[in-house]
Scaffold this motif. Sequence first.
Motif, mmCIF file in Angstrom:
data_model
loop_
_atom_site.group_PDB
_atom_site.id
_atom_site.type_symbol
_atom_site.label_atom_id
_atom_site.label_comp_id
_atom_site.label_asym_id
_atom_site.label_seq_id
_atom_site.Cartn_x
_atom_site.Cartn_y
_atom_site.Cartn_z
ATOM 1 N N SER A 178 40.050 36.814 -56.796
ATOM 2 C CA SER A 178 39.408 38.045 -56.330
ATOM 3 C C SER A 178 38.588 37.810 -55.065
ATOM 4 O O SER A 178 38.343 38.739 -54.295
ATOM 5 N N GLY A 179 38.197 36.559 -54.835
ATOM 6 C CA GLY A 179 37.399 36.254 -53.662
ATOM 7 C C GLY A 179 38.202 36.058 -52.395
ATOM 8 O O GLY A 179 37.635 36.032 -51.296
ATOM 9 N N THR A 182 47.833 42.832 -62.339
ATOM 10 C CA THR A 182 46.693 43.555 -61.772
ATOM 11 C C THR A 182 46.909 43.896 -60.305
ATOM 12 O O THR A 182 46.658 45.030 -59.863
ATOM 13 N N ILE A 213 47.041 38.320 -63.670
ATOM 14 C CA ILE A 213 46.651 38.485 -62.269
ATOM 15 C C ILE A 213 47.732 39.232 -61.500
ATOM 16 O O ILE A 213 47.448 40.167 -60.734
ATOM 17 N N GLN A 253 40.387 29.788 -67.060
ATOM 18 C CA GLN A 253 39.499 30.914 -67.379
ATOM 19 C C GLN A 253 38.841 31.488 -66.118
ATOM 20 O O GLN A 253 38.382 32.635 -66.121
ATOM 21 N N THR A 254 38.809 30.717 -65.029
ATOM 22 C CA THR A 254 38.135 31.158 -63.799
ATOM 23 C C THR A 254 39.123 31.583 -62.707
ATOM 24 O O THR A 254 38.698 32.000 -61.629
ATOM 25 N N TRP A 255 40.412 31.480 -62.967
ATOM 26 C CA TRP A 255 41.396 31.731 -61.900
ATOM 27 C C TRP A 255 41.331 33.158 -61.363
ATOM 28 O O TRP A 255 41.443 33.377 -60.162
ATOM 29 N N ALA A 256 41.137 34.115 -62.239
ATOM 30 C CA ALA A 256 41.097 35.512 -61.790
ATOM 31 C C ALA A 256 39.930 35.746 -60.831
ATOM 32 O O ALA A 256 40.066 36.449 -59.829
ATOM 33 N N SER A 257 38.784 35.152 -61.125
ATOM 34 C CA SER A 257 37.616 35.356 -60.264
ATOM 35 C C SER A 257 37.795 34.636 -58.929
ATOM 36 O O SER A 257 37.348 35.131 -57.882
ATOM 37 N N ILE A 258 38.445 33.471 -58.932
ATOM 38 C CA ILE A 258 38.705 32.763 -57.673
ATOM 39 C C ILE A 258 39.614 33.610 -56.784
ATOM 40 O O ILE A 258 39.371 33.774 -55.588
#
Length: 282
Positions: A139-140, A69, A66, A132-137
């Motif tokens: 991004s929000g 990125t 993260i 596994q969901t940290w990147a999507s959280i």
Amino acid sequence: MKIKNLFLGVATAAMAMAAASCSNIDEGDRFINVKPAEVGRAVLIEDFTGQRCKFCPNGTDVINGIVDTYGEDNVVAVAIHSGPLGFAGTAKAEGLMTAAGNEYYTHWDKENKMGQPWVVFNRKTSPDSKYQTWASILSGIISEKANLSVNIANAYDAASRTLTTTVGAFGTNGTVKGKLQVWIVEDGIKALQTMPDGKSNKEYIHNHVFRAAVNGTWGENITVKEGETTTKQYSYVLPKTWTAENISVVAFVYNSNDNNDVGSVENVAKKHLVEHEGETEK
């Protein structure tokens, strides 16, 4: 000569009229307040990890991805070694767990139900252990705007091992009343870590490790007004076991109410003690 004098008379009259018209403008109407430019809200990731936690290296890999990125200017990760899987150390092995880290841990997980690793994003999300969901959280919330910006300037006296850090918070939208928190973190620490296969790795390199809270575990009160900068300065003597070249200062302003409850992070910044290649001045 008469024409020249006529021009001078007209010019003089025009200047007199302009001066008169200016004097009739109310004092408060003569200057137009320009609102400060909007600033982005960087994201603080508080990573509650432990040296005896075999899944924590997986979480670290996700966090590193993260940061790679979005960049350290936009995402500041701090590894807070704490909780039941933290390691206090022995005579032969360094432990990275701290009393302050454990206090942060129990604030969000008083009954040790979360397991490790788990993270909190800008103190506005619930603790989350599904790496596994940290990147999507993230991004929000990465595109949110902030009500202030945070700037850090560091100086270091090698002889006394004294770090002097100056933190400035500049208001960009309204007045913010909250807490200023200043932390010291360290990269490149070689220390024990339990790996996903269950084996112990004594050569594991730990980065962005929480070392100390410079201005108290929960920081101190601060008021930041729009268009103004509130500045604080601190000194801290680095222990001899810490590598100065790997030290950074993390500073953030967060909201808190009259009951001293922890609220969301307004903004956060990180500054290396020794400037790294490619690092921009903050």
